[in-house]
Scaffold this active site. Structure first.
Site, PDB file in Angstrom:
ATOM      1  N   GLY A  54      28.382  12.952  59.428  1.00 44.59           N
ATOM      2  CA  GLY A  54      28.912  12.119  58.352  1.00 44.59           C
ATOM      3  C   GLY A  54      27.862  11.053  58.040  1.00 44.59           C
ATOM      4  N   ASP A 239      26.629  12.482  50.781  1.00 45.62           N
ATOM      5  CA  ASP A 239      25.502  12.217  51.684  1.00 45.62           C
ATOM      6  C   ASP A 239      24.339  11.533  50.973  1.00 45.62           C
ATOM      7  OD1 ASP A 239      27.064  14.596  52.892  1.00 45.62           O
ATOM      8  OD2 ASP A 239      25.904  13.683  54.510  1.00 45.62           O
TER       9      ASP A 239
HETATM   10  O1  MRU Z   1      27.250  17.995  58.042  1.00 52.41           O
HETATM   11  P1  MRU Z   1      28.112  16.762  58.071  1.00 52.41           P
HETATM   12  O2  MRU Z   1      29.408  16.953  58.778  1.00 52.41           O
HETATM   13  O3  MRU Z   1      27.341  15.546  58.524  1.00 52.41           O
HETATM   14  O4  MRU Z   1      28.462  16.531  56.529  1.00 52.41           O
HETATM   15  C1  MRU Z   1      29.257  15.422  56.201  1.00 52.41           C
HETATM   16  C2  MRU Z   1      29.623  15.384  54.770  1.00 52.41           C
HETATM   17  O5  MRU Z   1      29.174  16.180  53.970  1.00 52.41           O
HETATM   18  C3  MRU Z   1      30.510  14.263  54.325  1.00 52.41           C
HETATM   19  O6  MRU Z   1      31.309  14.666  53.262  1.00 52.41           O
HETATM   20  C4  MRU Z   1      29.623  13.091  53.868  1.00 52.41           C
HETATM   21  O7  MRU Z   1      28.733  12.726  54.877  1.00 52.41           O
HETATM   22  C5  MRU Z   1      30.419  11.926  53.460  1.00 52.41           C
HETATM   23  S1  MRU Z   1      31.017  11.081  54.870  1.00 52.41           S
HETATM   24  C6  MRU Z   1      31.804   9.682  54.479  1.00 52.41           C
END
Ligand code: MRU
Length: 348
Positions: A54, A239
């Site tokens: 995240g 992200d």
């Molecule tokens: O691969 P991840 O689990 O790190 O991906 C996370 C996401 O895509 C979330 O939607 C994004 O980081 C927003 S978190 C508030």
């Protein structure tokens, strides 16, 4: 009224007695295990391996990891060079979430402002500030985003943009929590989110702990649900948001945005301004992480695919700004994002 005590207590990234403490998200929901870190190479590996994930949570982790670096190398030769090398190691841990690079840039300013003897204390103060400001931003976004929802809304979210993905409370789930408390939401759908199952494992886990009912479906079902008239809003995190409002988020988000536009469903992105990257002019230039094909070929350690099959595993995709109805940040809301609106929000 929903009881949100769990989301307020749930902090996936913690600083405890001079160490970094991370909730191991790979083990949820079966086990709540915390891992302790006292050095940067292991903390960076934890980011790569999805112990913590995240965008905002990755940034906060990197900030605390820089404190570990200063603590560990303080009384050794080449102290300053070692701290800078650790910063590079953290920067290489995952490529897409700009919060990582934003947090490291904030920590680098501290390195420049203070004598190296003061780095451990000054870096810790900055990391705590980044962490606390992220939580406040989430509450602010929650309040602003909830204002956009009409009573009786049925929402669909993707991946996990909750307390687990942030300093606490969540971005997209912060909006959903606030709107649920205001009785504006009647149904939350969560995509299971292959291949890491963040929706099934993490979003469902944290919403249910807050007594917010959630219905899971495989993401391939989203079009069908929209066609049946069951969804009013798609609410996701991000992200990295480019200067023109293009949004990178978990793979599958772009498909949801196309479907939402086709079916007249509103599409909201909730993200703190630390997720906005004004140096990247549009989404084409956002680096998209490609992860190991084994993550697609297997699930939870069990082989799924026919032996010999290859797989592609892009972890993120880019939703063009013109498919985004609202970007909700702690500084305000942008409707139908453009470069000019992004610029004016950040300079206001
Ligand atoms: O691969 P991840 O689990 O790190 O991906 C996370 C996401 O895509 C979330 O939607 C994004 O980081 C927003 S978190 C508030």
């Amino acid at each position: 009224m929903a009881d949100l005590r769990f989301s307020l207590q749930l902090q996936p990234v913690q600083w405890a007695d001079g160490s970094l403490r991370l909730l191991d998200q790979r083990k949820l929901p079966a086990e709540e295990t915390y891992l302790l870190f006292d050095n940067v190479p292991e903390a960076a590996q934890a980011i790569t391996d999805m112990v913590v994930r995240g965008a905002p949570a990755i940034g906060i982790t990197a900030a605390y990891a820089m404190v570990l670096s200063a603590q560990q190398h303080q009384s050794t030769a080449d102290y300053q060079a070692k701290v800078k090398a650790d910063m590079q190691t953290l920067a290489a841990s995952r490529p897409t979430a700009v919060n990582l690079f934003w947090a490291l840039a904030e920590m680098e300013k501290v390195l420049q402002q203070y004598e190296s003897a003061d780095w451990p204390t000054a870096l810790l103060a900055k990391a705590v500030q980044i962490h606390e400001e992220d939580i406040s931003a989430n509450f602010r976004m929650g309040a602003l985003g909830a204002e956009l929802l009409q009573s009786g809304s049925r929402v669909l979210t993707h991946c996990n943009a909750g307390a687990l993905a942030t300093g606490g409370h969540g971005t997209a789930l912060g909006v959903i929590r606030s709107a649920w408390q205001q009785n504006k939401i009647t149904q939350v759908y969560a995509d299971e989110t292959r291949p890491w199952m963040q929706g099934a494992r993490l979003t469902a886990w944290e919403l249910l702990h807050d007594n917010i009912p959630v219905t899971l479906q495989c993401e391939g079902a989203a079009g069908h649900l929209m066609q049946q008239g069951l969804i009013d809003w798609v609410i996701v995190g991000s992200d990295r948001i480019a200067a023109n409002g293009d949004v990178a988020n978990k793979i599958g988000t772009y498909s949801l945005a196309v479907l939402a536009r086709h079916h007249g469903v509103k599409f909201m992105v909730a993200a703190p301004t630390s997720t906005i990257d004004m140096q990247t002019l549009n989404g084409v230039d956002i680096p998209i992480e490609n992860r190991d094909s084994q993550e697609v070929l297997a699930c939870g350690g069990h082989a799924l695919a026919a032996s010999g099959a290859d797989a592609r595993n892009p972890a993120f995709d880019v939703t063009p700004a013109d498919l985004v109805d609202f970007i909700v940040t702690e500084k305000g809301i942008i409707e139908a994002p453009t470069s000019a609106k992004m610029q004016s929000l950040l300079t206001a």
